[in-house]
Scaffold this active site. Structure first.
Site, PDB file in Angstrom:
ATOM      1  N   HIS A 205       0.807  -1.226   0.000  1.00 38.44           N
ATOM      2  CA  HIS A 205       0.000   0.000   0.000  1.00 38.44           C
ATOM      3  C   HIS A 205       0.840   1.276   0.000  1.00 38.44           C
ATOM      4  CE1 HIS A 205       0.204   0.208   4.524  1.00 38.44           C
ATOM      5  NE2 HIS A 205       0.127   1.484   4.264  1.00 38.44           N
TER       6      HIS A 205
ATOM      7  N   ASP B 193      -0.414  -7.514   1.675  1.00 45.02           N
ATOM      8  CA  ASP B 193       0.157  -6.165   1.691  1.00 45.02           C
ATOM      9  C   ASP B 193       1.682  -6.235   1.825  1.00 45.02           C
ATOM     10  OD1 ASP B 193       0.409  -3.449   1.735  1.00 45.02           O
ATOM     11  OD2 ASP B 193      -0.523  -3.156   3.698  1.00 45.02           O
TER      12      ASP B 193
ATOM     13  N   GLY C 113       2.706   6.316   8.674  1.00 49.71           N
ATOM     14  CA  GLY C 113       4.112   6.632   8.434  1.00 49.71           C
ATOM     15  C   GLY C 113       5.004   5.479   8.867  1.00 49.71           C
TER      16      GLY C 113
ATOM     17  N   SER D 114       4.026   2.376   8.239  1.00 49.29           N
ATOM     18  CA  SER D 114       3.718   1.335   7.265  1.00 49.29           C
ATOM     19  C   SER D 114       4.935   0.845   6.507  1.00 49.29           C
ATOM     20  CB  SER D 114       2.736   1.872   6.227  1.00 49.29           C
ATOM     21  OG  SER D 114       1.452   1.847   6.749  1.00 49.29           O
ATOM     22  N   GLY D 115       4.942  -0.448   6.254  1.00 51.81           N
ATOM     23  CA  GLY D 115       6.053  -1.033   5.500  1.00 51.81           C
ATOM     24  C   GLY D 115       7.214  -1.406   6.398  1.00 51.81           C
TER      25      GLY D 115
HETATM   26  N1  ARG Z   1      -1.390   2.457   7.026  1.00 55.28           N
HETATM   27  C1  ARG Z   1      -0.517   3.176   7.886  1.00 55.28           C
HETATM   28  C2  ARG Z   1       0.595   3.825   7.086  1.00 55.28           C
HETATM   29  O1  ARG Z   1       0.436   4.005   5.906  1.00 55.28           O
HETATM   30  C3  ARG Z   1      -0.030   2.356   9.024  1.00 55.28           C
HETATM   31  C4  ARG Z   1      -1.130   1.966   9.896  1.00 55.28           C
HETATM   32  C5  ARG Z   1      -0.738   1.180  11.057  1.00 55.28           C
HETATM   33  N2  ARG Z   1      -1.736   1.447  12.019  1.00 55.28           N
HETATM   34  C6  ARG Z   1      -1.847   0.885  13.199  1.00 55.28           C
HETATM   35  N3  ARG Z   1      -2.780   1.304  13.975  1.00 55.28           N
HETATM   36  N4  ARG Z   1      -1.029  -0.068  13.578  1.00 55.28           N
HETATM   37  O2  ARG Z   1       1.584   4.276   7.595  1.00 55.28           O
END
Ligand code: ARG
Length: 262
Positions: free
Chosen positions: A70, A119, A211, A213-214
């Site tokens: 994503h 993902d 932030g 993510s990944g």
């Molecule tokens: N989708 C988010 C990103 O793009 C990360 C989300 C993780 N969220 C969580 N509550 N653990 O950075």
């Protein structure tokens, strides 16, 4: 030394975290603390042009990094309403990365944007990184490895420190526990597939956030090695009670990773 080009920072050293200064309305690790210099040497920051830091990634070999799909197809900071616009921006981003540090981005072919299934993305670097004390790969857990519920792991990243806040200036680390799959699946109304795992604290207060993510969810195995158990993927809000962080389950995608990176 900020240029307007996308680049990849590895090692999580203060100098690299110091360049993560762009404030975008996304979130970072919640309930964590500053990571000690050099403690998470596989942590990378994926940066794109004027946006600066967009996502985390983990070094798994001298040529390959693992991140979330994503981050490349529907990053929160880049919303595409129309398919035509989406494709042009997508190719532009790919081109920018390719021209600089990344040679190839392989997004899992079964990645499903609507439910965040599969993902995962593999990033091939143009030139191999030299390992040092500050840049080291994290081990990939093979298909048979099990991280028992309750296992203590660490999630790291430069994401927001609370919902709708700004990015962290220093790499953050937070201690989270593996959560039972069926418990998590109930909390999230059957949205948890076998390519996902949950970690956090059901009372809330500790979690990854936008932030992050990944980035890695790292757990120690026997012989004190660190394994990449999960990839920060999604969650409802950040650090909310009964809404744990959801991660891409690396053991479920081990064969795909091996096959694509040799
Ligand atoms: N989708 C988010 C990103 O793009 C990360 C989300 C993780 N969220 C969580 N509550 N653990 O950075």
């Amino acid at each position: 030394n900020r240029s307007d080009r996308p680049r990849l920072l590895v090692g999580g050293s203060p100098s690299s975290s110091g360049t993560v200064e762009t404030e975008i309305s996304k979130t970072r690790i919640v309930g964590g603390e500053d990571a000690r210099f050099g403690k998470w040497p596989w942590q990378a920051s994926l940066q794109m042009g004027a946006l600066g830091h967009v996502c985390g990634a983990s070094v798994i070999s001298n040529r390959w990094l693992v991140s979330a799909a994503h981050c490349f197809l529907d990053s929160d900071s880049l919303r595409y309403e129309e398919m035509t616009l989406f494709q042009s921006i997508c190719s532009l981003i790919t081109l920018q990365i390719t021209l600089n540090n990344l040679q190839r981005i392989i997004v899992h072919p079964q990645y499903d944007q609507s439910v965040s299934d599969y993902d995962i993305a593999l990033l091939e670097m143009e030139t191999p990184v030299l390992f040092s004390e500050l840049v080291q790969p994290i081990c990939l857990p093979s298909t048979s490895r099990v991280f028992l519920y309750g296992t203590v792991c660490y999630v790291t990243g430069w994401g927001a420190i609370k919902e709708n806040s700004h990015l962290a200036k220093t790499l953050q680390e937070a201690r989270v526990r593996m959560i039972n799959q069926s418990v998590c699946n109930k909390l999230y109304d059957d949205l948890i597939t076998s390519r996902m795992l949950c970690a956090g604290n059901l009372n809330g207060g500790v979690d990854a956030c936008q932030g992050d993510s990944g980035g890695p969810l790292a757990c120690t195995g026997r012989s004190n090695r660190w394994y990449l158990a999960g990839i920060v993927s999604w969650g409802e809000g950040c650090a909310r009670r009964n809404r744990p962080g959801v991660y891409t389950k690396v053991t479920a995608l081990y064969d795909w990773i091996r096959h694509n990176t040799n």
